[in-house]
Design a protein around this motif. Structure first.
Motif, short mmCIF file in Angstrom:
data_model
loop_
_atom_site.label_atom_id
_atom_site.label_comp_id
_atom_site.label_asym_id
_atom_site.label_seq_id
_atom_site.Cartn_x
_atom_site.Cartn_y
_atom_site.Cartn_z
N SER A 406 0.83 -1.20 0.00
CA SER A 406 0.00 0.00 0.00
C SER A 406 0.87 1.25 0.00
O SER A 406 2.05 1.21 0.35
CB SER A 406 -0.93 0.01 1.22
N TRP A 407 0.25 2.36 -0.40
CA TRP A 407 0.94 3.64 -0.49
C TRP A 407 0.19 4.69 0.32
O TRP A 407 -1.01 4.59 0.54
CB TRP A 407 1.03 4.10 -1.95
N ARG A 408 0.92 5.68 0.73
CA ARG A 408 0.35 6.86 1.37
C ARG A 408 0.63 8.05 0.46
O ARG A 408 1.79 8.35 0.15
CB ARG A 408 0.98 7.08 2.75
N SER A 409 -0.41 8.71 0.01
CA SER A 409 -0.25 9.81 -0.95
C SER A 409 -0.64 11.14 -0.34
O SER A 409 -1.53 11.22 0.51
CB SER A 409 -1.11 9.55 -2.20
N SER A 410 0.03 12.17 -0.78
CA SER A 410 -0.35 13.55 -0.46
C SER A 410 -0.36 14.31 -1.77
O SER A 410 -0.13 13.75 -2.84
CB SER A 410 0.66 14.17 0.52
N THR A 411 -0.60 15.58 -1.70
CA THR A 411 -0.58 16.40 -2.91
C THR A 411 0.77 16.31 -3.61
O THR A 411 0.84 16.30 -4.84
CB THR A 411 -0.88 17.86 -2.56
N TRP A 412 1.84 16.21 -2.83
CA TRP A 412 3.19 16.36 -3.37
C TRP A 412 3.89 15.04 -3.67
O TRP A 412 4.72 14.98 -4.58
CB TRP A 412 4.04 17.18 -2.40
N ALA A 413 3.62 14.01 -2.90
CA ALA A 413 4.40 12.78 -3.03
C ALA A 413 3.54 11.56 -2.75
O ALA A 413 2.46 11.65 -2.17
CB ALA A 413 5.59 12.81 -2.07
N ARG A 414 4.05 10.41 -3.19
CA ARG A 414 3.40 9.12 -2.96
C ARG A 414 4.45 8.20 -2.34
O ARG A 414 5.49 7.93 -2.95
CB ARG A 414 2.88 8.56 -4.28
N ASN A 415 4.19 7.74 -1.12
CA ASN A 415 5.17 6.95 -0.38
C ASN A 415 4.70 5.52 -0.18
O ASN A 415 3.55 5.30 0.22
CB ASN A 415 5.44 7.57 1.00
N LEU A 416 5.56 4.57 -0.47
CA LEU A 416 5.29 3.19 -0.12
C LEU A 416 5.28 3.08 1.40
O LEU A 416 6.22 3.53 2.06
CB LEU A 416 6.36 2.28 -0.71
N THR A 417 4.22 2.52 1.98
CA THR A 417 4.11 2.51 3.44
C THR A 417 4.96 1.42 4.08
O THR A 417 5.45 1.59 5.20
CB THR A 417 2.64 2.31 3.88
N ALA A 418 5.14 0.29 3.40
CA ALA A 418 5.92 -0.80 3.98
C ALA A 418 6.39 -1.74 2.87
O ALA A 418 5.70 -1.89 1.86
CB ALA A 418 5.11 -1.57 5.01
N LEU A 419 7.54 -2.35 3.08
CA LEU A 419 8.06 -3.33 2.14
C LEU A 419 8.66 -4.49 2.94
O LEU A 419 9.88 -4.57 3.17
CB LEU A 419 9.13 -2.70 1.23
N PRO A 420 7.81 -5.43 3.40
CA PRO A 420 8.30 -6.55 4.20
C PRO A 420 9.00 -7.59 3.34
O PRO A 420 8.49 -8.00 2.29
CB PRO A 420 7.02 -7.12 4.83
N VAL A 421 10.16 -8.05 3.78
CA VAL A 421 10.95 -9.01 3.02
C VAL A 421 11.51 -10.08 3.96
O VAL A 421 11.58 -9.90 5.18
CB VAL A 421 12.12 -8.32 2.28
N THR A 422 11.93 -11.18 3.35
CA THR A 422 12.63 -12.25 4.07
C THR A 422 13.96 -12.54 3.39
O THR A 422 14.14 -12.21 2.20
CB THR A 422 11.79 -13.54 4.13
N PHE A 423 14.85 -13.20 4.11
CA PHE A 423 16.18 -13.54 3.60
C PHE A 423 16.82 -14.49 4.60
O PHE A 423 16.32 -14.66 5.73
CB PHE A 423 17.04 -12.28 3.44
N ALA A 424 17.88 -15.11 4.21
CA ALA A 424 18.60 -15.99 5.13
C ALA A 424 19.27 -15.16 6.22
O ALA A 424 19.87 -14.12 5.95
CB ALA A 424 19.65 -16.81 4.36
N SER A 425 19.15 -15.63 7.44
CA SER A 425 19.75 -14.92 8.56
C SER A 425 21.27 -14.85 8.42
O SER A 425 21.92 -15.82 8.01
CB SER A 425 19.39 -15.62 9.87
#
Length: 481
Positions: A406-425
Motif C-alpha cells: 500500500s501507499w500513502r499519498s499527499s498532494t506532493w508525493a506518494r510513499n510506499l508505506t511498507a516493504l516486508p521481506v525475508t532472507f537468510a539470517s
C-alpha cells in the motif's frame, strides 16, 4: 485564476468520468479537481490522466482548503514553465492568494510548501544566483568517494540491526534511515537529531494539521546547528554556507539547510523504496539487474521516469497574463509542476513500457535554473545504499503478496508505506561509526506545540541529556518488535 471554459477541454469520447464516479465527487468550486482527499490519495496517476483527458496539458486544480492552482501535466509545458523565470516567478509573494484572503497563512498546512522563505528556491535573478552559488559550493565540497564511504558505513550499521532476524520491513528499517543519517552527517548535525527529523519531514510533506509544528521543529533544530557552527566550524555544509563569499545571514543559512535536508531526504527515501520494490516484485527487473543488462544506476533512472519521488513540485507564479497549454493564465496565478504526469506524457513516451534507463531527460529533479542542485548526492545515496543491501542480502524476497502493498499519498508525493521481506539470517558485520560531530547546544525554551510524534507518553519524563545514539535506539526498537 479562472476555470477554463468548455472550449478548452480536449477530452476524447468516453474518457470523461461519468456523473457519480469518485472523480466527479472530488471536485470543488467551478468543477476543479481536488489534489487532496481520498480520491486524489487513492490513485493520483489516474487522476492526472483524467485531468489530461479533460483539460489537456494544463488543468485547474484545488489544494487543501480549496486553494486554486494550475497543474502542469504536459512534459513540454513543464519544461517551458521551469525554463522561463521571467514569466513564471519562483517568488511566492507574487501570488494573489495572499491578498485575496484565499489562505490563512497562520494555520494553513500549505504554508511550509508554498510560503516565502529566504532561500534560493524562492528567489529569481541575481538573488537566486547569489544564494544558489553558496548551495552548490556547499554540496560540491565533498568528494563523491568520501560520501560513498559514509553511506557504506551507515548502510552496514542499519542492516546490522535486522540481518540476524531473517526478515525486515525495508521502508521503516532501511530506506527512511540511510538518507537521513547521511544528510545529517553532511550538514554537520549529531546523529541524535535523526529520528525526530525523519518523522517531522514526513509529517511536513503530508500537509497535516501538525505540519506547521513539524516545520517549526525542523527550523529550531537547524537554528541550534547554525549557532553551534558559528562557534565551532567544521567540514560540513553548514560551515561551508557560512564561509561562502555570498555572505549569507544566519537566517539564510538556516533555511538553506532546511531546503537541503527536506528535499534531499524525502526524494531519496522515496527513490530507494521504489527501486527496492521493483527489485523484489518485478522478475524482469531483478533478472535484468542481476544479469548485467541493467546497472543499478540505470535501474535508478528507470524508476525516476516511472515513479518520481516527488510527484508535484510547488510552485511557480505568473508575473503577467499569458497562455499555456491552451489555458488563459492570469497574473498572480499559482502553477504546480506535475513531474510524474510529465514523465508519462505520450508526447515524449508513446509506449511507457519501452525502457528509458539510459535517458536522464526526466522531470524528477525539475528543470531549468531551479533544477535540483543536490541530485547527484541523492543518486549516490540510493545507488550505494541499495548496492550494499543487495550485496549483504542477495536472497532478499517479498514476504507478502504484491497486491497487498500500500501507499500513502499527499498532494506532493506518494510513499510506499511498507516493504516486508525475508532472507537468510546473517551475522552483523559490526562496522564502526564515523567519528561523532560536535553536538549542538542545549535546546532553548519556547518550543512550538508538539505534533503527535513529538509528545512523550503520559507519565514519561523526558531526559534532555545523555541520550542514546540513533542506531542504539533503532536496535532497541527492533528488539521490542
Amino acid at each position: 485564476m479562472t476555470v477554463p471554459p468548455a472550449e478548452h477541454a480536449t477530452a476524447l469520447p468516453g474518457q470523461t468520468p461519468p456523473p457519480g464516479c469518485p472523480a466527479h465527487a472530488a471536485t470543488g468550486p467551478g468543477g476543479a479537481a481536488r489534489l487532496y482527499g481520498p480520491a486524489a490519495e487513492t490513485d493520483p496517476m489516474g487522476l492526472y490522466e483524467e485531468l489530461r483527458a479533460t483539460h489537456g496539458p494544463v488543468a485547474p486544480v484545488l489544494l487543501d482548503g480549496d486553494v486554486r492552482a494550475w497543474l502542469v501535466l504536459g512534459y513540454l509545458e513543464n519544461r517551458d514553465v521551469a525554463s522561463r523565470p521571467t514569466q513564471f516567478s519562483r517568488d511566492p509573494r507574487v501570488w494573489h492568494g495572499w491578498k485575496s484572503g484565499e489562505i490563512d497563512a497562520a494555520t494553513s498546512p500549505l504554508v511550509p510548501m508554498i510560503g516565502w522563505r529566504p532561500d534560493c528556491v524562492c528567489a529569481d535573478g541575481e538573488e537566486h544566483q547569489r544564494l544558489r552559488g553558496a548551495v552548490t559550493a556547499g554540496l560540491g565540497m565533498f568528494d563523491h568517494r568520501g560520501v560513498r564511504r559514509h553511506i557504506t558505513r551507515f548502510s552496514h550499521q542499519v542492516i546490522d540491526t535486522f540481518c540476524e532476524k531473517g526478515e525486515a520491513e525495508l521502508v521503516g528499517q532501511f530506506t527512511e534511515h540511510v538518507p537521513m543519517l547521511t544528510l545529517t552527517h553532511l550538514l554537520g548535525m549529531s546523529d541524535e537529531d535523526g529520528p525526530r527529523l525523519v518523522h517531522a519531514a514526513r509529517d511536513l510533506f503530508k500537509a497535516t494539521e501538525t505540519s506547521l509544528a513539524s516545520n517549526a521543529y525542523i527550523l529550531e533544530s537547524l537554528e541550534r546547528l547554525v549557532v553551534a557552527k558559528r562557534a565551532h566550524p567544521g567540514h560540513d555544509i553548514a560551515s561551508a554556507l557560512m564561509a561562502h563569499p555570498a555572505q549569507l545571514t544566519d537566517e539564510e543559512v538556516q533555511h538553506h539547510l532546511r531546503l537541503i535536508l527536506l528535499a534531499g531526504y524525502e526524494t531519496t527515501a522515496n527513490l530507494m523504496s521504489n527501486v527496492l520494490r521493483m527489485v523484489v516484485t518485478d522478475p524482469r527487473f531483478r533478472g535484468s539487474l542481476a544479469g548485467g543488462q541493467m546497472t543499478l544506476p540505470e535501474a535508478v533512472e528507470q524508476v525516476l521516469w516511472d515513479e518520481p519521488p516527488l510527484m508535484v513540485c510547488p510552485g511557480r507564479w505568473a508575473n503577467a497574463d499569458t497562455t499555456l497549454g491552451g489555458q488563459e493564465i492570469k497574473a498572480g496565478d499559482m502553477l504546480l509542476l506535475g513531474l510524474a504526469a510529465g514523465n508519462v506524457d505520450t508526447a515524449i513516451r508513446p509506449d511507457p513500457a519501452t525502457p528509458v534507463h539510459h535517458n536522464r531527460a526526466h522531470l524528477s529533479f525539475s528543470a531549468g535554473t531551479h533544477e535540483c542542485p543536490g541530485q547527484d548526492i541523492g543518486r549516490i545515496i540510493a545507488d550505494t545504499g541499495i548496492d550494499i543491501l543487495l550485496t549483504r542480502l542477495p536472497d532478499i524476497a517479498l514476504s507478502v503478496p504484491e497486491e497487498s502493498l500500500s501507499w500513502r499519498s499527499s498532494t506532493w508525493a506518494r510513499n510506499l508505506t511498507a516493504l516486508p521481506v525475508t532472507f537468510a539470517s546473517r551475522f552483523p558485520q559490526a562496522f564502526d561509526a564515523p567519528a561523532p560531530l560536535p553536538a549542538p547546544p542545549v535546546q532553548s525554551t519556547g518550543t512550538p506545540s508538539a505534533p503527535p510524534w513529538q509528545v512523550a507518553a503520559p507519565g514519561t519524563a523526558r531526559v534532555p541529556e545523555q541520550r542514546a545514539s540513533w542506531l542504539t535506539r533503532v536496535k532497541r526498537l527492533l528488539r521490542r518488535g
